[in-house]
Design an enzyme around this catalytic site. Structure first.
Site, PDB file in Angstrom:
ATOM      1  N   CYS A 112       0.823  -1.211   0.000  1.00 55.42           N
ATOM      2  CA  CYS A 112       0.000   0.000   0.000  1.00 55.42           C
ATOM      3  C   CYS A 112       0.863   1.269   0.000  1.00 55.42           C
ATOM      4  CB  CYS A 112      -0.984  -0.084   1.166  1.00 55.42           C
ATOM      5  SG  CYS A 112      -2.520   0.748   0.796  1.00 55.42           S
TER       6      CYS A 112
ATOM      7  N   ILE B 105      -7.257  -0.872   1.937  1.00 52.76           N
ATOM      8  CA  ILE B 105      -7.569   0.242   2.844  1.00 52.76           C
ATOM      9  C   ILE B 105      -7.077   1.538   2.203  1.00 52.76           C
ATOM     10  CG2 ILE B 105      -7.256   1.228   5.165  1.00 52.76           C
ATOM     11  CD1 ILE B 105      -6.551  -1.627   6.128  1.00 52.76           C
TER      12      ILE B 105
ATOM     13  N   HIS C 113      -3.194  -5.321   1.795  1.00 53.13           N
ATOM     14  CA  HIS C 113      -2.587  -5.561   3.110  1.00 53.13           C
ATOM     15  C   HIS C 113      -2.543  -7.045   3.481  1.00 53.13           C
ATOM     16  CE1 HIS C 113      -2.242  -1.426   4.760  1.00 53.13           C
ATOM     17  NE2 HIS C 113      -3.149  -1.180   3.821  1.00 53.13           N
TER      18      HIS C 113
ATOM     19  N   GLU D 121      -0.645  -8.509   5.444  1.00 61.74           N
ATOM     20  CA  GLU D 121      -0.284  -8.676   6.873  1.00 61.74           C
ATOM     21  C   GLU D 121      -1.521  -8.682   7.770  1.00 61.74           C
ATOM     22  OE1 GLU D 121      -0.098  -5.957   5.179  1.00 61.74           O
ATOM     23  OE2 GLU D 121      -0.608  -4.229   6.410  1.00 61.74           O
TER      24      GLU D 121
HETATM   25  N1  GLN Z   1      -3.819   6.297   1.261  1.00 61.11           N
HETATM   26  C1  GLN Z   1      -2.496   6.002   1.736  1.00 61.11           C
HETATM   27  C2  GLN Z   1      -1.456   6.834   1.000  1.00 61.11           C
HETATM   28  O1  GLN Z   1      -1.734   7.399   0.012  1.00 61.11           O
HETATM   29  C3  GLN Z   1      -2.169   4.538   1.581  1.00 61.11           C
HETATM   30  C4  GLN Z   1      -3.133   3.719   2.410  1.00 61.11           C
HETATM   31  C5  GLN Z   1      -2.527   2.483   3.015  1.00 61.11           C
HETATM   32  O2  GLN Z   1      -1.312   2.331   3.098  1.00 61.11           O
HETATM   33  N2  GLN Z   1      -3.388   1.663   3.555  1.00 61.11           N
HETATM   34  O3  GLN Z   1      -0.349   6.891   1.423  1.00 61.11           O
END
Ligand code: GLN
Length: 201
Positions: A86, A140, A176, A178
């Site tokens: 992410c 997320i 994610h 994890e």
């Molecule tokens: N929205 C976050 C970003 O732009 C990333 C979200 C995440 O790591 N769950 O850094």
């Protein structure tokens, strides 16, 4: 666990912000040595580094303030392997769409932050992952990987968007692993590190 050349395999997790504790727990379940990475000296002796999810803007600032950004670039030149989830994937990519913010550029990938829109901030869905099989994926406020370079292998897609990809030095996921309790993607990364060490000999 050992590298295939017999040395001890230690995987660090960048512990400046975000879901680092969950990655440490997953690695422990995979029986590898782990280390929380907060200072440039913490990079010493690592075979791999996980850059977790969180807020990429905050992690970037903390990387710069701690001097870890420079230590990471040096370690990459010496063969360190990376797994970015992410926000971590955003920071490893070569270009963040619509932004001029710095990213490491260790993998040829164009990413778009928060690309699922407000109503779909977070969701779960099953995907077929190359070399791994069906995997329950948790997003997320996820980014999308829009394009990748020729030297990048796509391991999973969500329609047109790429959600898991790798090159020689990096594995990047927009989700994610994890948080699922399913260790197969962490094991895939561990395997990638030991295979690579072997190939270098
Ligand atoms: N929205 C976050 C970003 O732009 C990333 C979200 C995440 O790591 N769950 O850094």
């Amino acid at each position: 666990m050992l590298n295939e050349d017999g040395s001890l395999l230690t995987i660090g997790v960048l512990a400046l912000q975000g879901s680092f504790a969950e990655h440490i727990a997953a690695l422990k379940k995979c029986k590898v040595n782990t280390r929380e990475v907060r200072l440039p000296s913490d990079i010493e002796g690592l075979s791999g580094l996980i850059i977790p999810g969180g807020e990429s803007t905050a992690i970037r600032t903390l990387l710069q303030v701690s001097g870890l950004d420079k230590a990471i670039i040096k370690a990459k030149d010496k063969g360190l392997k990376f797994f970015g989830t992410c926000a971590g994937a955003i920071l490893l990519s070569s270009k963040i769409e619509g932004e001029s913010n710095y990213s490491f550029g260790f993998i040829g990938a164009v990413v778009s932050r928060n690309a699922y829109g407000r109503q779909l901030y977070s969701f779960e869905k099953e995907f077929d992952i190359k070399n791994i099989g069906k995997f329950n994926v948790i997003f997320i406020r996820a980014p999308k990987i829009l394009y990748v370079g020729k030297d990048v292998e796509i391991l999973a897609r969500d329609g047109r968007d790429i959600i898991l990809a790798e090159n020689d030095s990096c594995l990047i996921a927009t989700f994610h692993p994890e948080l699922t309790g399913d260790l197969r993607i962490h094991k895939y990364f561990i395997n990638k590190i030991s295979k690579n060490k072997n190939a270098k000999k």
